[in-house]
Design an enzyme around this catalytic site. Sequence first.
Site, short mmCIF file in Angstrom:
data_model
loop_
_atom_site.label_atom_id
_atom_site.label_comp_id
_atom_site.label_asym_id
_atom_site.label_seq_id
_atom_site.Cartn_x
_atom_site.Cartn_y
_atom_site.Cartn_z
N HIS A 59 -2.35 10.54 4.85
CA HIS A 59 -3.15 9.64 4.84
C HIS A 59 -4.51 9.88 5.03
CE1 HIS A 59 -4.15 5.51 6.09
NE2 HIS A 59 -3.31 5.05 5.12
N CYS B 176 0.59 -1.41 -0.06
CA CYS B 176 0.06 -0.12 0.32
C CYS B 176 1.06 1.09 0.01
CB CYS B 176 -0.91 0.12 1.18
SG CYS B 176 -0.20 0.03 2.64
#
Length: 627
Positions: free
Chosen positions: A548, A28
């Site tokens: 994020h 990721c």
Amino acid sequence: MALDYAKCAQEIFSHLGGRENLVSAAHCATRLRLVTVDNSKVDMKALENVEGVKGVFSSNGQLQLIIGTGTVNKVYDEFLKITGMTAATKDEVKAAAAAKQPLPQRLIKSLGDVFVPILPAIVASGLMMGLVEALGNAIPSFAGSDWYGFLDLVSGAAFAYLPVLVAVSAARVFGGNIFLGGVIGLCMIHSSLINAWSVASYEGAIPTWNLLFFTVNKVGYQGHVIPVIIAVWLMCQIEKRLHKIVPEVIDLFVTPLVTVLTTAFLTFTIIGPIFSTAETYLLSFAQWLITVGFGIGSLAMGAIYPLTVVCGLHHMYNVIEAGLLAEGGLNIWMPIASAANFAQCGACLAVALKSKNPKNKTIAIPSALSAALGITEPAIFGVNLRLVKPLVCGMIGGAIGAMFGAIMGIGANAYGVTGIPGFLIVDSGKILPYAILLAISGGVAFALTWVVWKDEESAPAEKPVETAPAAPAESAEPVVYAPLTGSVVARDQIPDETFASGVLGDGCGIEPTVGEVVAPCDGVISTVAETRHAVGISGPADMELLIHVGVDTVEMKGDGFKALVKTGDTVKKGQKLLTFDLAKIRAAGHPTVTTVLVTNADDYAGLTLEAAGSVTAGDKLIAVQKA
């Protein structure tokens, strides 16, 4: 010195127990995600000491190595070359990891995966149902109006046709054709069947079908959940098998036909009768548990409810609530959830008011408000669980409130909402007791937290800020500007252990009020997560940044996120990078705190957080002192 990606990948591989111990690999924005055959063959200690690896942990059957944005993708490419593996998506790795989990854990996770997507429909219907009923009781003339009839139809649709919603969602989870799943759901509530809610008042003998050796009652499955999920799971297995063995030239019409016919037959003859009976026993047990011994069972459930949230098991309660309503009674599980959730609100609010640490206040106040509205993840993960004592005090408050609810016989006419919005679905004759339940739950938790929790436990002495050497006037220190509008959250209070620990870099979090991310500086996009929930930027003075959105939002698979840039794009400060749907993130059960990190903070003399409390996108957020 730049990291040797090939060397890092080779060292990681050397500690994994050989190629035969690897199932799949993906990455990721920050982590290398691996699934192994046997984790006992992995040398975790050695992996932690590999240069470039900032942390190692195992979660949900995955071995996750924290490497960092802009680096993990390069290490991953070298890892594939060394191992000879092919690239896997995060979904494939997740599926492989899930297959290794214990059966009970897989079953509970599947229930959550089925129910989470349909919760918005259930919540909307439940709130509307409560509002329509309240208006009808308050204004008798409205109860007989066309508007009342129309709104009653709209609000009741999701509950009347719940098996169809469940079937479609289950088909998606189990990898089948969602439209075939919808057909199975429709068969189970077909208009030619007696409505399950009307069986008790049906006059005469229940009509039947004689199918081979089976006598089947012509009764629908309105309100049932477990038989629908089992039937669709079977349908998906049949469909997948047929796709493999049926020639492609006739697959288009043979597979759907055989799948639906076989599944429908097995559903009405075997699955439905067996699992509807099992569901009835489950509901009887739940009702007994809630009412046993002057609310002792409810007291126990009110206490442990937050722990099931921590473990991600709380979505299984939707099955119980749906079944209770289908039986024609009240949802008596809702008061337990409301008591537990409002108690966590009370504990979190006590922290917010008692703490002198601005970092605590910043996250605790909005988290308490969220918990009061029934969304407890920010309060539990961001405040109470981290401080421990507030969580325990909340569990005590929830237990007492839940017992009170059971003794008073409080119930609801729908499900999907708790806390303050619960007033719209609680039984009209129990509104005052419900208000008292919330007051007891929140009040006890607040009072206990105020007494037993000490502010100094979470407010360590501030570390002195290192003073950077004076820089020449022509060489300004790099600045990170706020990429979002919201409230600043200290890095160590971000509700994600990896980000909070600082292993991925230093910075802070922002609890957003607007679903939009803008560039915090001029720079080049170094990475955009496949699921569009994170973006990396290479900024001035070789600064590497990671933004994020939310916690564990990778699990949303991009739903609710939109990327407006791609890797390699040059961007200017304030340029829009991502948009995201705050409501969808919350509905999926994820904290919305967005992490803003300087991932190569060790290359600088120090970082200073320049903002506290509310911040607007474009405000000065972090000052970086050059080494």
